[in-house]
Design a protein around this motif. Sequence first.
Motif, PDB file in Angstrom:
ATOM      1  N   GLY A 152       0.814  -1.206   0.000  1.00 48.46           N
ATOM      2  CA  GLY A 152       0.000   0.000   0.000  1.00 48.46           C
ATOM      3  C   GLY A 152       0.849   1.259   0.000  1.00 48.46           C
ATOM      4  O   GLY A 152       0.579   2.213  -0.750  1.00 48.46           O
ATOM      5  N   ARG A 153       1.889   1.266   0.839  1.00 48.75           N
ATOM      6  CA  ARG A 153       2.771   2.437   0.887  1.00 48.75           C
ATOM      7  C   ARG A 153       3.515   2.616  -0.441  1.00 48.75           C
ATOM      8  O   ARG A 153       3.714   3.746  -0.911  1.00 48.75           O
ATOM      9  N   ALA A 154       3.904   1.496  -1.040  1.00 52.31           N
ATOM     10  CA  ALA A 154       4.633   1.578  -2.315  1.00 52.31           C
ATOM     11  C   ALA A 154       3.732   2.126  -3.421  1.00 52.31           C
ATOM     12  O   ALA A 154       4.182   2.929  -4.254  1.00 52.31           O
ATOM     13  N   TYR A 155       2.471   1.712  -3.437  1.00 51.80           N
ATOM     14  CA  TYR A 155       1.549   2.248  -4.450  1.00 51.80           C
ATOM     15  C   TYR A 155       1.300   3.742  -4.226  1.00 51.80           C
ATOM     16  O   TYR A 155       1.165   4.511  -5.184  1.00 51.80           O
ATOM     17  N   GLU A 156       1.256   4.167  -2.960  1.00 52.14           N
ATOM     18  CA  GLU A 156       1.088   5.596  -2.680  1.00 52.14           C
ATOM     19  C   GLU A 156       2.272   6.402  -3.223  1.00 52.14           C
ATOM     20  O   GLU A 156       2.089   7.508  -3.757  1.00 52.14           O
ATOM     21  N   GLU A 157       3.478   5.853  -3.085  1.00 46.61           N
ATOM     22  CA  GLU A 157       4.650   6.542  -3.612  1.00 46.61           C
ATOM     23  C   GLU A 157       4.576   6.650  -5.132  1.00 46.61           C
ATOM     24  O   GLU A 157       4.945   7.672  -5.720  1.00 46.61           O
ATOM     25  N   ILE A 158       4.098   5.582  -5.767  1.00 45.16           N
ATOM     26  CA  ILE A 158       3.944   5.632  -7.231  1.00 45.16           C
ATOM     27  C   ILE A 158       2.960   6.731  -7.619  1.00 45.16           C
ATOM     28  O   ILE A 158       3.191   7.509  -8.550  1.00 45.16           O
ATOM     29  N   LEU A 159       1.846   6.821  -6.881  1.00 44.51           N
ATOM     30  CA  LEU A 159       0.812   7.799  -7.213  1.00 44.51           C
ATOM     31  C   LEU A 159       1.269   9.237  -6.972  1.00 44.51           C
ATOM     32  O   LEU A 159       0.797  10.157  -7.638  1.00 44.51           O
ATOM     33  N   LYS A 160       2.181   9.432  -6.024  1.00 43.66           N
ATOM     34  CA  LYS A 160       2.714  10.778  -5.822  1.00 43.66           C
ATOM     35  C   LYS A 160       3.472  11.254  -7.057  1.00 43.66           C
ATOM     36  O   LYS A 160       3.430  12.432  -7.415  1.00 43.66           O
ATOM     37  N   LYS A 161       4.166  10.333  -7.704  1.00 37.67           N
ATOM     38  CA  LYS A 161       4.941  10.674  -8.894  1.00 37.67           C
ATOM     39  C   LYS A 161       4.102  10.609 -10.165  1.00 37.67           C
ATOM     40  O   LYS A 161       4.373  11.318 -11.134  1.00 37.67           O
ATOM     41  N   ASP A 162       3.097   9.731 -10.146  1.00 35.21           N
ATOM     42  CA  ASP A 162       2.281   9.509 -11.353  1.00 35.21           C
ATOM     43  C   ASP A 162       0.817   9.370 -10.943  1.00 35.21           C
ATOM     44  O   ASP A 162       0.287   8.261 -10.853  1.00 35.21           O
ATOM     45  N   PRO A 163       0.120  10.486 -10.686  1.00 33.49           N
ATOM     46  CA  PRO A 163      -1.268  10.441 -10.219  1.00 33.49           C
ATOM     47  C   PRO A 163      -2.238   9.796 -11.213  1.00 33.49           C
ATOM     48  O   PRO A 163      -3.347   9.432 -10.830  1.00 33.49           O
ATOM     49  N   ALA A 164      -1.826   9.655 -12.465  1.00 34.19           N
ATOM     50  CA  ALA A 164      -2.706   9.063 -13.480  1.00 34.19           C
ATOM     51  C   ALA A 164      -2.477   7.563 -13.647  1.00 34.19           C
ATOM     52  O   ALA A 164      -2.973   6.959 -14.599  1.00 34.19           O
ATOM     53  N   ASN A 165      -1.758   6.953 -12.718  1.00 35.87           N
ATOM     54  CA  ASN A 165      -1.464   5.520 -12.816  1.00 35.87           C
ATOM     55  C   ASN A 165      -2.682   4.719 -12.334  1.00 35.87           C
ATOM     56  O   ASN A 165      -2.905   4.577 -11.122  1.00 35.87           O
ATOM     57  N   VAL A 166      -3.462   4.211 -13.268  1.00 33.42           N
ATOM     58  CA  VAL A 166      -4.704   3.495 -12.935  1.00 33.42           C
ATOM     59  C   VAL A 166      -4.404   2.244 -12.131  1.00 33.42           C
ATOM     60  O   VAL A 166      -5.081   1.952 -11.131  1.00 33.42           O
ATOM     61  N   HIS A 167      -3.410   1.508 -12.536  1.00 31.81           N
ATOM     62  CA  HIS A 167      -3.075   0.247 -11.856  1.00 31.81           C
ATOM     63  C   HIS A 167      -2.718   0.497 -10.391  1.00 31.81           C
ATOM     64  O   HIS A 167      -3.204  -0.200  -9.495  1.00 31.81           O
ATOM     65  N   ALA A 168      -1.890   1.508 -10.132  1.00 30.53           N
ATOM     66  CA  ALA A 168      -1.472   1.793  -8.757  1.00 30.53           C
ATOM     67  C   ALA A 168      -2.669   2.227  -7.909  1.00 30.53           C
ATOM     68  O   ALA A 168      -2.803   1.829  -6.752  1.00 30.53           O
ATOM     69  N   ALA A 169      -3.550   3.057  -8.478  1.00 33.76           N
ATOM     70  CA  ALA A 169      -4.723   3.507  -7.729  1.00 33.76           C
ATOM     71  C   ALA A 169      -5.656   2.338  -7.423  1.00 33.76           C
ATOM     72  O   ALA A 169      -6.167   2.207  -6.308  1.00 33.76           O
ATOM     73  N   ARG A 170      -5.884   1.487  -8.426  1.00 36.88           N
ATOM     74  CA  ARG A 170      -6.765   0.331  -8.220  1.00 36.88           C
ATOM     75  C   ARG A 170      -6.182  -0.617  -7.170  1.00 36.88           C
ATOM     76  O   ARG A 170      -6.884  -1.078  -6.266  1.00 36.88           O
ATOM     77  N   ARG A 171      -4.877  -0.887  -7.264  1.00 35.56           N
ATOM     78  CA  ARG A 171      -4.253  -1.802  -6.313  1.00 35.56           C
ATOM     79  C   ARG A 171      -4.241  -1.205  -4.897  1.00 35.56           C
ATOM     80  O   ARG A 171      -4.445  -1.925  -3.923  1.00 35.56           O
ATOM     81  N   ARG A 172      -4.010   0.114  -4.802  1.00 39.29           N
ATOM     82  CA  ARG A 172      -4.036   0.726  -3.466  1.00 39.29           C
ATOM     83  C   ARG A 172      -5.446   0.620  -2.873  1.00 39.29           C
ATOM     84  O   ARG A 172      -5.619   0.378  -1.667  1.00 39.29           O
ATOM     85  N   GLY A 173      -6.466   0.793  -3.705  1.00 44.66           N
ATOM     86  CA  GLY A 173      -7.836   0.593  -3.235  1.00 44.66           C
ATOM     87  C   GLY A 173      -8.105  -0.845  -2.843  1.00 44.66           C
ATOM     88  O   GLY A 173      -8.798  -1.116  -1.858  1.00 44.66           O
ATOM     89  N   HIS A 174      -7.544  -1.760  -3.605  1.00 47.20           N
ATOM     90  CA  HIS A 174      -7.698  -3.187  -3.298  1.00 47.20           C
ATOM     91  C   HIS A 174      -7.086  -3.518  -1.941  1.00 47.20           C
ATOM     92  O   HIS A 174      -7.663  -4.268  -1.149  1.00 47.20           O
TER      93      HIS A 174
END
Length: 428
Positions: free
Chosen positions: A52-74
């Motif tokens: 979860g923390r790793a996906y949040e870091e990805i989203l900070k750099k790339d807010p349009a990353n659908v996969h990271a947002a979906r996985r963080r929600g999962h």
Amino acid sequence: MGGEWDRRSLLRGASVAAGAAVIAPLLGRAGTARADGDADALFKAGEFEQAGRAYEEILKKDPANVHAARRRGHVGLLVNDFPEAEKYLKQALELAPADKETNQLLGDCYIRQDEFAGSVPCWQAAGEDVYAQWFGAVSGAPYQIHGDTARVPWRQMDPSPQVEASVNGGPPKRFMFYTGAPWLGMSAEVAEEAGLRAVAKQQIDYLNGTAWQYFGVLDFFRLGDIELRNIPVEWSETDQASPAGPSDGIIGTWIFYHLLTTFDYAGRSLILRRPTAGTAAKVRADAVRAGAKPLPLYLAHEHGLHSRGSVDGSGTQVVGLSIGGVSESAAVVPGETAERLGIRVDHDRPVETFAHSRPTVTYPCYPKEIRLGDAAARGVYCMTNPNSRPPRSGFDVLATFFHPFYKPYNITLDFTRMNLYITPGKAA
């Protein structure tokens, strides 16, 4: 819906070798995932908090990353953290409104909170028309709980545990319970007797043939001194014999996650409590006095229970929990995992069975130990499936523990704190 057995076609105790087909070999390694910091590797290895923390870091750099947002929600949904799950799944949906997986996850997030109307657009977008019709037909508050505590004796232990329950105020019926099933289901005869009306239906593959499933809304379901009202319910017709033997229906995870549920195998009773802060505190205190430590509880894709356990020195990893149902084996281990751990497999005694309504062949195997917290079984009869399919959840599962494993214990599921307690002997 495509007749997918793993989401829709579980009927009245058709557990058979269900676990054998949904467990994937441990292709990832938690240690490697920690070293390289890869979010997907962490998720796959069951390191959900770190993922979860790793996906949040990805989203900070790339807010349009659908996969990271979906996985963080999962990740949030796995532990019933609904605000976090909704936040990130809605973010993913804004980026890709037609994404089926995101819509399925968000639909599940809504139904876990009994927000059925909110789930309907998600099921429609995911192509789950039966779910959309079914949940859209529920008016008023679902799963209304009347009563505080029920201790329901089991009428039998094997081949599947069964309890008596009343449907719409009718005479007692025999229901098996199984956390490998989502909904409350029953036979067509019981549904007709209860006056149920179908709001949706579908035909599915089932064992060697097909079956029709019907979906409606039940007024009353009574288990001892607990009554649930306004409940989504399924009933089915098929000419295939249920592996569970004669029963009038099946009680699945959706019922249990609305309650504080104890499966008292050692005491042969099902204990149901209204999930208040007080009852949860008492359960935790009783478990601590009995020496049980809280184990994490994860809920994947509507009804799939998981925690952390081990097999033959594997180290603690994610395991599946199939409580109730029908099984002669204490656990199902993927073929590749059995080979990697050096588990003895009896290849001379193949067992032809079904998993996901597809024929498959499994083999007896004998791990030295399978463990869930402090609960352990040594040298017990298990099964291995060399043809395990990758799980829909996206994370590796070491093994799934079945009905015989739990017999010396009582197991309590706390879906508020997402903890599991397994304690030897009868429940207090």
